[in-house]
Write a protein that holds these residues in place. Structure first.
Motif, PDB file in Angstrom:
ATOM      1  N   ASP A  95      16.378   7.936  39.863  1.00 12.31           N
ATOM      2  CA  ASP A  95      16.034   7.936  41.292  1.00 12.31           C
ATOM      3  C   ASP A  95      14.808   8.808  41.571  1.00 12.31           C
ATOM      4  O   ASP A  95      13.917   8.420  42.331  1.00 12.31           O
ATOM      5  CB  ASP A  95      17.211   8.426  42.132  1.00 12.31           C
ATOM      6  CG  ASP A  95      18.365   7.431  42.195  1.00 12.31           C
ATOM      7  OD1 ASP A  95      18.162   6.250  41.829  1.00 12.31           O
ATOM      8  OD2 ASP A  95      19.465   7.848  42.607  1.00 12.31           O
ATOM      9  N   ARG A  96      14.754   9.986  40.958  1.00  9.07           N
ATOM     10  CA  ARG A  96      13.603  10.878  41.147  1.00  9.07           C
ATOM     11  C   ARG A  96      12.336  10.253  40.572  1.00  9.07           C
ATOM     12  O   ARG A  96      11.255  10.359  41.149  1.00  9.07           O
ATOM     13  CB  ARG A  96      13.884  12.238  40.505  1.00  9.07           C
ATOM     14  CG  ARG A  96      14.962  13.033  41.251  1.00  9.07           C
ATOM     15  CD  ARG A  96      15.332  14.339  40.573  1.00  9.07           C
ATOM     16  NE  ARG A  96      14.172  15.157  40.266  1.00  9.07           N
ATOM     17  CZ  ARG A  96      14.072  15.884  39.147  1.00  9.07           C
ATOM     18  NH1 ARG A  96      15.032  15.904  38.256  1.00  9.07           N
ATOM     19  NH2 ARG A  96      12.987  16.599  38.934  1.00  9.07           N
ATOM     20  N   PHE A  97      12.470   9.600  39.425  1.00  3.26           N
ATOM     21  CA  PHE A  97      11.352   8.920  38.773  1.00  3.26           C
ATOM     22  C   PHE A  97      10.801   7.827  39.691  1.00  3.26           C
ATOM     23  O   PHE A  97       9.599   7.742  39.933  1.00  3.26           O
ATOM     24  CB  PHE A  97      11.848   8.330  37.455  1.00  3.26           C
ATOM     25  CG  PHE A  97      10.780   7.906  36.482  1.00  3.26           C
ATOM     26  CD1 PHE A  97      10.500   8.674  35.366  1.00  3.26           C
ATOM     27  CD2 PHE A  97      10.090   6.715  36.646  1.00  3.26           C
ATOM     28  CE1 PHE A  97       9.541   8.275  34.452  1.00  3.26           C
ATOM     29  CE2 PHE A  97       9.130   6.303  35.742  1.00  3.26           C
ATOM     30  CZ  PHE A  97       8.849   7.089  34.641  1.00  3.26           C
ATOM     31  N   ALA A  98      11.695   6.983  40.220  1.00  2.00           N
ATOM     32  CA  ALA A  98      11.287   5.878  41.098  1.00  2.00           C
ATOM     33  C   ALA A  98      10.604   6.411  42.355  1.00  2.00           C
ATOM     34  O   ALA A  98       9.585   5.864  42.797  1.00  2.00           O
ATOM     35  CB  ALA A  98      12.490   5.016  41.461  1.00  2.00           C
ATOM     36  N   GLU A  99      11.142   7.480  42.931  1.00  2.00           N
ATOM     37  CA  GLU A  99      10.558   8.057  44.140  1.00  2.00           C
ATOM     38  C   GLU A  99       9.158   8.591  43.854  1.00  2.00           C
ATOM     39  O   GLU A  99       8.229   8.389  44.638  1.00  2.00           O
ATOM     40  CB  GLU A  99      11.475   9.173  44.675  1.00  2.00           C
ATOM     41  CG  GLU A  99      11.059   9.729  46.023  1.00  2.00           C
ATOM     42  CD  GLU A  99       9.963  10.781  45.939  1.00  2.00           C
ATOM     43  OE1 GLU A  99       9.098  10.809  46.842  1.00  2.00           O
ATOM     44  OE2 GLU A  99       9.939  11.561  44.958  1.00  2.00           O
ATOM     45  N   CYS A 105      11.373  14.037  33.334  1.00  2.00           N
ATOM     46  CA  CYS A 105      11.955  13.591  32.059  1.00  2.00           C
ATOM     47  C   CYS A 105      12.043  14.687  31.012  1.00  2.00           C
ATOM     48  O   CYS A 105      12.565  14.456  29.917  1.00  2.00           O
ATOM     49  CB  CYS A 105      11.140  12.422  31.505  1.00  2.00           C
ATOM     50  SG  CYS A 105      11.221  10.950  32.522  1.00  2.00           S
ATOM     51  N   SER A 106      11.524  15.867  31.309  1.00  2.00           N
ATOM     52  CA  SER A 106      11.508  16.986  30.362  1.00  2.00           C
ATOM     53  C   SER A 106      10.835  16.595  29.048  1.00  2.00           C
ATOM     54  O   SER A 106      11.392  16.782  27.964  1.00  2.00           O
ATOM     55  CB  SER A 106      12.926  17.498  30.098  1.00  2.00           C
ATOM     56  OG  SER A 106      13.537  17.907  31.292  1.00  2.00           O
ATOM     57  N   ASP A 163      17.616   5.824  28.762  1.00  2.00           N
ATOM     58  CA  ASP A 163      18.359   6.249  29.953  1.00  2.00           C
ATOM     59  C   ASP A 163      18.419   7.767  30.043  1.00  2.00           C
ATOM     60  O   ASP A 163      18.736   8.444  29.069  1.00  2.00           O
ATOM     61  CB  ASP A 163      19.768   5.658  29.905  1.00  2.00           C
ATOM     62  CG  ASP A 163      20.550   5.920  31.181  1.00  2.00           C
ATOM     63  OD1 ASP A 163      19.930   6.196  32.224  1.00  2.00           O
ATOM     64  OD2 ASP A 163      21.781   5.832  31.134  1.00  2.00           O
ATOM     65  N   ARG A 164      18.111   8.265  31.214  1.00  2.00           N
ATOM     66  CA  ARG A 164      18.156   9.699  31.469  1.00  2.00           C
ATOM     67  C   ARG A 164      19.086  10.022  32.639  1.00  2.00           C
ATOM     68  O   ARG A 164      19.021  11.095  33.201  1.00  2.00           O
ATOM     69  CB  ARG A 164      16.745  10.208  31.754  1.00  2.00           C
ATOM     70  CG  ARG A 164      15.854  10.199  30.524  1.00  2.00           C
ATOM     71  CD  ARG A 164      14.405  10.451  30.903  1.00  2.00           C
ATOM     72  NE  ARG A 164      13.570  10.692  29.754  1.00  2.00           N
ATOM     73  CZ  ARG A 164      13.060   9.743  28.986  1.00  2.00           C
ATOM     74  NH1 ARG A 164      13.302   8.471  29.242  1.00  2.00           N
ATOM     75  NH2 ARG A 164      12.292  10.045  27.958  1.00  2.00           N
ATOM     76  N   GLY A 165      19.908   9.064  33.008  1.00  2.00           N
ATOM     77  CA  GLY A 165      20.848   9.268  34.098  1.00  2.00           C
ATOM     78  C   GLY A 165      20.286   8.795  35.424  1.00  2.00           C
ATOM     79  O   GLY A 165      19.070   8.685  35.608  1.00  2.00           O
ATOM     80  N   LEU A 166      21.198   8.512  36.349  1.00  2.00           N
ATOM     81  CA  LEU A 166      20.823   7.950  37.640  1.00  2.00           C
ATOM     82  C   LEU A 166      19.997   8.921  38.483  1.00  2.00           C
ATOM     83  O   LEU A 166      19.051   8.516  39.155  1.00  2.00           O
ATOM     84  CB  LEU A 166      22.071   7.503  38.406  1.00  2.00           C
ATOM     85  CG  LEU A 166      21.829   6.726  39.686  1.00  2.00           C
ATOM     86  CD1 LEU A 166      20.949   5.501  39.444  1.00  2.00           C
ATOM     87  CD2 LEU A 166      23.143   6.307  40.304  1.00  2.00           C
ATOM     88  N   TYR A 220      16.148   1.108  27.050  1.00  4.21           N
ATOM     89  CA  TYR A 220      16.229   0.894  25.602  1.00  4.21           C
ATOM     90  C   TYR A 220      17.376   1.722  25.037  1.00  4.21           C
ATOM     91  O   TYR A 220      17.682   2.811  25.528  1.00  4.21           O
ATOM     92  CB  TYR A 220      14.943   1.339  24.908  1.00  4.21           C
ATOM     93  CG  TYR A 220      13.742   0.483  25.187  1.00  4.21           C
ATOM     94  CD1 TYR A 220      13.770  -0.896  25.008  1.00  4.21           C
ATOM     95  CD2 TYR A 220      12.551   1.067  25.607  1.00  4.21           C
ATOM     96  CE1 TYR A 220      12.651  -1.673  25.244  1.00  4.21           C
ATOM     97  CE2 TYR A 220      11.425   0.294  25.846  1.00  4.21           C
ATOM     98  CZ  TYR A 220      11.489  -1.078  25.662  1.00  4.21           C
ATOM     99  OH  TYR A 220      10.376  -1.834  25.899  1.00  4.21           O
ATOM    100  N   ARG A 221      18.003   1.204  23.988  1.00  2.00           N
ATOM    101  CA  ARG A 221      18.999   1.964  23.225  1.00  2.00           C
ATOM    102  C   ARG A 221      18.323   2.425  21.943  1.00  2.00           C
ATOM    103  O   ARG A 221      17.576   1.670  21.317  1.00  2.00           O
ATOM    104  CB  ARG A 221      20.209   1.101  22.902  1.00  2.00           C
ATOM    105  CG  ARG A 221      20.974   0.675  24.146  1.00  2.00           C
ATOM    106  CD  ARG A 221      22.192  -0.135  23.811  1.00  2.00           C
ATOM    107  NE  ARG A 221      21.801  -1.300  23.020  1.00  2.00           N
ATOM    108  CZ  ARG A 221      22.643  -2.201  22.564  1.00  2.00           C
ATOM    109  NH1 ARG A 221      23.925  -2.083  22.815  1.00  2.00           N
ATOM    110  NH2 ARG A 221      22.224  -3.231  21.871  1.00  2.00           N
TER     111      ARG A 221
END
Length: 170
Positions: free
Chosen positions: A71-75, A29-30, A64-67, A97-98
């Motif tokens: 995906d990397r986060f979930a993995e 997530c930097s 949101d940080r992009g798909l 969240y927005r």
């Protein structure tokens, strides 16, 4: 932020994997590792009228940080928690969240600051640039069509055929 709301897994188990997990998620997530909040929710599950063990489930609340990052986060979460703790199953869900709907100290994160306004002014949105290019091309085509119509009218006088007139209208 991000927040991981965890149920069905003992807090001691989450604590044992929390440091390497948050370090990897921070890299994805930097952001600093201390921006993460892992919350173990104490829940009571009921199935068929009887108390039942809660199903291992993690809800990730974040911006949101992009798909690819998602995906990397979930993995990473799955690898550290399900695989790392030897759980047979684990499900994850993301809640996005927005900024305009998220408040801190009574202020929306979307409230503009001078720095944010300047950065937004300097960085044009790619979709806006593409739309403006398409509008410019459309104006150019409309101008060329108008010139062609004028040339046809002057070349043939007012005796333009009905079929040609209809074609130019389209």
């Amino acid at each position: 932020m991000p927040h991981l709301l965890i149920r069905g897994i003992a807090p001691e188990q989450i604590r044992s994997v929390s440091k390497p997990l948050t370090e990897e998620l921070a890299a994805i997530c930097s952001c600093p590792a201390d921006d993460f909040m892992l919350e173990c929710l104490h829940t009571t599950a009921i199935a068929g009228g009887e108390f039942a063990p809660s199903y291992p489930f993690i809800e990730i609340a974040w911006f949101d940080r992009g798909l690819e990052a998602q995906d990397r986060f979930a993995e990473a979460v799955d690898r550290h928690i399900r695989q790392g703790l030897g759980l047979p199953e684990l499900e994850l869900a993301f809640r996005v969240y927005r900024a305009r709907d998220y408040y801190s100290a009574g202020r929306s994160l979307a409230e503009p600051t001078e720095a944010r306004q300047q950065a937004e002014a300097e960085a044009a949105h790619p979709a806006d640039e593409e739309l403006e290019e398409l509008r410019a091309a459309n104006r150019k085509l409309a101008e060329e069509l108008q010139r062609t119509r004028k040339a046809l009218v002057s070349a043939s006088g007012s005796a333009m055929s009905t079929r040609l007139r209809d074609a130019l209208r389209e």
